[in-house]
Structures are given as C-alpha cells and as structure tokens.
Design a protein around this motif. Structure first.
Motif: not given
Length: 515
Positions: A159-188
């Motif tokens: 349903w959600s990855p852990t909060a540290d991988l989310k753009s909203n820093n939460s397992i709740n919805g209204y978020g997507t994957l977080k981006k790294d310091e280079n602005g790239q989504y954290c797919y790996d």
C-alpha cells in the motif's frame, strides 16, 4: 365261425380292455405314417418371430416446461488459478476468539480458498505482528490445502513503502516516491526495500509467490498509499520505472525463485488505463508481467452507499482486458473488490470468468471487523464482533452472504480446472458457467437465477455419462437468513430436474466421463 374263437371272445369289453385297444390303434397309425414319410413333402417349420427389444433411453424424458442445459466439453477456455481473499487490516481479530480454527476451516477447507493476499508492512512498526498473523494464516491454509493434495499461493501487495521513501514523509496517501538530492525519483531504493521485504517474509517462513509493487497505483488514498503515473512527471513517479527496477533486482537476486509479478493492480478495470501503465514495461521486458491485476472500483457502476454493483456494466471492459492479455501473453486476476449484495457478487464473479476469462478472483476482506450495524449482507466474508444487526454472536463472528457467493465457485472449481462452454435454453434471466477437471472426470456448473420467480432446469447431457452428482443452493431474496444459504440438496433426481428459486445461486457437481 370257428367255435374255439367264439368261446374265447367275451360278450362285453371292459373299460380297461377298451383303453388298451385304443392305444394299439394309435400306435399302428404312427407306424404307418412313419413308413410313408419319405413319400410326403415335409411341412414348413413354424418360426416364432423374435421380439426386438426397445432401445435404452439416452437420457431422461425431456420436460417441455424446463430450461434445457447443454455442455460443449471441447469448447474450452481459461485455466483457473484459484480463488481467495485479502487478509490485511483486522485479520488478527480472529485470534481474540477461541473459535479461530473454525474460521480457518470455513475459509480454507470448506470454501477451499488457495490464494492469500497479504499487505507488505516491511519496515513498519507493525511488521513483526503482521508477519506473525500472515504466518498463521499461511500455515492454516497450507495445511488444509495439503489434505486435498494442493498448495497455496501468496500474493504480497504494497500500500505504501516506508515513510522515508515517500515524498510526503508518511505512509499515508497524497504522496509518491521521494526524489534524491539530484531530483531523481528513488526507484532503486524502492526496489531494494521490496527485496528486503521478500527476504524478511521468506525468512519468517511465508512463501512469496507473487508481488504487486503497488496497490491501486492510480489512486490518491487518505490511508496507506503511494501514487504513480504511467509516465514520470514533476509530481508523480513512473510506475513502469519502479516496476522494472524491482523486477530486475528480483531476477538478478533470486533467479528461478523470483516472485511472479502482478501489474498494475489499479482501481480500474478499464483496458485503456491498464495498457497505459503496462506499455513501457512490456516494451522493455516482455516477459516480466505474469498477471494483469486490477480491481473493479472503476470501470463499471458500483457503490458503497447504497451497497450495490451493476455487474453487467463491466462487460465491455472485461472483454477489452481479454484482448489486452492476449497481446501481452499474461493471465488475469481480479485482486480486490467487495461492493454489491451477495447475489450481485456472484454475478460479477460469473461475468468475470466468462467475459474476461479471468484466472483468479480475490475478494477484498476475508476477515474484517463488524459492528451492531452490520447484517449478513455486508461487504466482507467473515466479520468479527459480539453483536450484529441480527442479534448477539455466540462465537464472536458471523459468516456472510458474500462468503457463500464466493463458495459457490471456490469450493468445487479447483486450481487447474478449465472453463467450458455451457448453455441454457431458454436463458431469460438465468446465468450459467461450466468448468471441468483436467481429466474430465468432474464437471462443475454454477447457475444464477436473477429472476424473482423460480425456474426449472433439466440436464439431458447426452454427451456426458453421469455416475454421481451433488447440488448446493443459496437463496438471496430480501431479508434472507443463514438457514437459506448453501443448502445441500443431495443428488440430481432420475429426470435430472432441478428447481432454481428466484434470486438464487446453485452449484451442481457432476462425476462421470465424456461419452
């Protein structure tokens, strides 16, 4: 006259002497006839005609008032992978009740569920408890499946990855994957989290046969969720890129033990949306998707309030998914749905199996929490509680109409069975689907009478020799009660006639062989 002769002749002949003389006369006639036999033409022998036996009837006497059922045992379609349910929130509630083994029997022995859908909570504070609950369900299902000579299948969805991988820093919805310091989504990083999860569940003794990287990737949830887009943009990560990163890491890490992949597990069954999420995946890794997974909350008409499902509103999309699956060489699973009355649930399952050629149907809540407002026709299979709409619960749980709607299919249509063509003449409000075992020794028929009035059905079946049968029936009329559900009707009668009450579902199991 010679006096000596006269002396010896009696003046009267006694009855005994008369009989002797008569016998001598008859004997003389027989001798004379035999002597002259060569000079006579023998009489023609008398031939008694042999009576031709009546032919044995090929089947029962046809009832002109009954709808006639026929099978095409060579008209084959999809192979069934199985039926099952989700065990996520509230699944642990059964262990607060002393009768939880009864619930396991209901689910995995009586209904015969072989697919368990679990929620990936790796890295959550709840992981240890949820993994323990998953293990208890898995062991219970596996034990009961083994008694039938079968195995179980486990699907893990996130349903959600852990909060540290989310753009909203939460397992709740209204978020997507977080981006790294280079602005790239954290797919790996997302893929690595998934591999660690598979390792953790396998180390806990739970099989991970299938993985769906994201439940309802097309939906912004207020609860646990993570939204993905078909194509990466500034606001949403790409589903395809997340999927491919995970699949490739699995393949490189596990080899032949790589979990099979279910995608995209959307809210919708609309084939245009499914294709949009799958297109880039198939272009890069054509063999990566084993199963096209979807839900039914969109792509047809259904509602929570009132609880309803217009089961025929999905037909065009079902047929479109069939075409999509042929293009991609994948099977099709419906992995979550609960809306509709019990009779509507049975109809949507039947439609899915016929028009989508679905390989597996998974109900949403195998076990859920209940309240005093819940009645027997609610959107879960088994609900836990002490008091329900119809009164107190002695055992702390209630078996619902949806459970029996599922069981009409799941108990006897086993994994490996093949759907076959089955027809009813006239149909007029009665739906039908048919299935056979791989060796053809068993045939299962499910009939749904959506009419208010009863219908009579007859099974002539001149192409199938029936050696045994059994029938089970549920009546889902308004205000139905538990005693009206899944009644054992025994075997078919000699005329193979069966009455289908209005608003009912009937399962017929035949044993025999093709003629």
């Amino acid at each position: 006259m010679n006096s000596s002769l006269t002396k010896h002749c009696p003046s009267r002949i006694t009855p005994g002497r008369y009989l002797a003389v008569l016998c001598l006369a008859i004997l003389a006639v027989i001798i004379l006839t035999a002597c002259n036999g060569n000079n006579t033409t023998p009489a023609e022998p008398t031939v008694t005609p042999t009576e031709t036996p009546s032919p044995t009837p090929a089947g029962p006497v046809i009832d002109p008032d009954a709808r006639q059922l026929s099978l095409d045992l060579d008209g084959t379609h999809q192979t069934i992978d199985g039926f099952g349910a989700g065990f996520t929130w509230y699944a642990d509630m059964i262990f607060q009740r002393q009768h939880y083994e009864e619930i396991f029997d209901l689910l995995f022995k009586d209904a015969g569920f072989t697919i368990l859908r679990f929620k990936n909570e790796y890295g959550y504070s709840t992981f240890n408890a949820s993994a323990l609950t998953n293990k208890r369900y898995y062991d219970a299902a596996k034990k009961r499946a083994a008694e039938r000579g079968e195995d179980v299948t486990v699907l893990y969805s996130s349903w959600s990855p852990t909060a540290d991988l989310k753009s909203n820093n939460s397992i709740n919805g209204y978020g997507t994957l977080k981006k790294d310091e280079n602005g790239q989504y954290c797919y790996d990083e997302f893929a690595a989290w998934w591999k660690e999860a598979v390792d953790a569940y396998r180390n806990a003794g739970i099989a991970v046969d299938y993985v769906s990287i994201q439940n309802e990737c097309d939906f912004q949830a207020s609860y646990d969720g993570c939204e993905f887009a078909p194509e990466e943009n500034d606001n949403l990560a790409s589903y395809a890129k997340a999927f491919l990163a995970t699949y490739r890491l699995f393949r490189d890490s596990y080899g032949e033990d790589t979990p099979q992949m279910v995608a995209p597990e959307t809210m919708t069954v609309a084939p245009t949306d499914l294709r949009a999420y799958l297109r880039n995946i198939i272009a890069e890794e054509p063999d990566s998707v084993s199963v096209i997974g979807h839900h039914l909350y969109l792509g047809g008409e259904s509602s929570d309030d009132p609880n309803s499902c217009n089961y025929d509103s999905f037909l065009m999309n079902f047929r479109g998914v069939t075409s999509l699956a042929k293009d991609y060489g994948a099977r099709k699973w419906q992995t979550e749905f609960y809306r509709g009355t019990a009779l509507e649930t049975a109809n949507v399952i039947n439609n899915s199996l016929i028009h989508e050629n679905l390989n597996a149907y998974i109900f949403w809540g195998g076990v859920w929490t209940g309240s005093a407002l819940d009645g027997i026709d609610c959107g879960s299979l088994i609900i836990c509680g002490t008091r329900f709409k119809d009164g107190a619960s002695e055992k702390g749980y209630m078996v619902t109409g949806d459970y029996y709607a599922m069981r009409h299919f799941s108990e006897f249509i086993r994994p490996g069975y093949i759907r076959i063509d089955a027809n009813l003449t006239p149909a007029a409000g009665v739906r039908l689907s048919g299935y056979k075992s791989p060796d053809g020794s068993k045939v299962v028929l499910v009939l749904l009478n959506n009419n208010a009035e009863a219908a009579k059905v007859q099974l002539p079946l001149d192409n199938y020799e029936i050696t045994g049968s059994k029938c089970f029936q549920s009546v889902f009329t308004e205000g139905y009660t538990a005693d009206m559900l899944y009644r054992d009707l025994g075997a078919l009668n000699n005329d193979r006639l069966l009455e289908l009450p209005g608003e009912s579902v009937t399962t017929i199991v035949l044993e025999g062989k093709t003629k």
